[in-house]
Design a protein around this motif. Structure first.
Motif: not given
Length: 218
Positions: A105-127
């Motif tokens: 989940g952390l790897l997926i979330a990290a990819v998501a935040t990479k492409h978001l405008k700062s400041n940014s966070v992403a929440l991921v669960k079950n892929g």
């Protein structure tokens, strides 16, 4: 009341099959563009029934190595962010280590935040991406935005994982995450207050990993 996605783009990273096309039709999503590496013949027949929908097949793009940003007095040229987090980048800084499920989940979330405008966070669960908060002047506001959006769509945040594209200057985000039931966090680290964030994570039994790489997209 739950609001629906309207006039968006549906992108797939695999061949769209007949089953996927049927699911899109069943959900009755209004999307103006559907893009994927390829579509089966049956899938195309189903998707072409949609009015005013553009169906695109993408090829492997070749991106320039530099990015250009304009400003009032000139331009800024910078290297493109090509970093993709891997488990080998994980540095566990808390007492509890992330589980295998949390790592994915952390790897997926990290990819998501990479492409978001700062400041940014992403929440991921079950892929799956539950919600994201982005474009905020405060990281706390970005996190609250993501949590509120997940709750609005009645997603359970308990045991979800969180990614932040830059470090936490204070432990407030970690505390909010802990109270919301988030179980693991990935962030670059490097703040003068890293120790306070780690202590807060330990308080809520959150597994936290740092990567040493800050995306921070503007």
């Amino acid at each position: 009341m739950i609001s629906s996605a309207f006039g968006g783009i549906l992108a797939a990273n695999r061949v769209v099959s007949e089953d996927i096309a049927k699911l899109i039709k069943k959900q009755n999503l209004f999307v103006e563009v559907i893009i994927a590496p390829d579509f089966t013949k049956k899938a195309l027949e189903i998707l072409k029934e949609r009015k005013n929908c553009r169906i695109l097949k993408w090829k492997n793009p070749v991106f320039p190595k530099r990015q250009i940003r304009t400003c009032f007095t000139g331009i800024l040229s910078q290297d493109r962010d090509t970093q993709i987090e891997k488990e080998t980048n994980f540095n566990t800084v808390t007492k509890r280590k992330p589980t295998e499920r949390e790592k994915k989940g952390l790897l997926i979330a990290a990819v998501a935040t990479k492409h978001l405008k700062s400041n940014s966070v992403a929440l991921v669960k079950n892929g799956a991406l539950l919600a994201m908060g982005c474009g905020q002047t405060s990281r706390v506001d970005a996190l609250k935005q993501a949590i509120n959006k997940a709750k609005k769509f009645r997603f359970s945040i308990k045991d979800a994982v969180l990614s932040s594209e830059a470090f936490f200057p204070f432990p407030d985000c970690v505390e909010i995450a802990g109270k919301a039931g988030i179980s693991a966090i990935i962030q670059p680290g490097g703040s003068k207050n890293d120790e306070a964030s780690v202590k807060m994570a330990d308080k809520y039994k959150i597994a936290m990993v740092t990567t040493g790489f800050r995306h921070f997209k503007h």
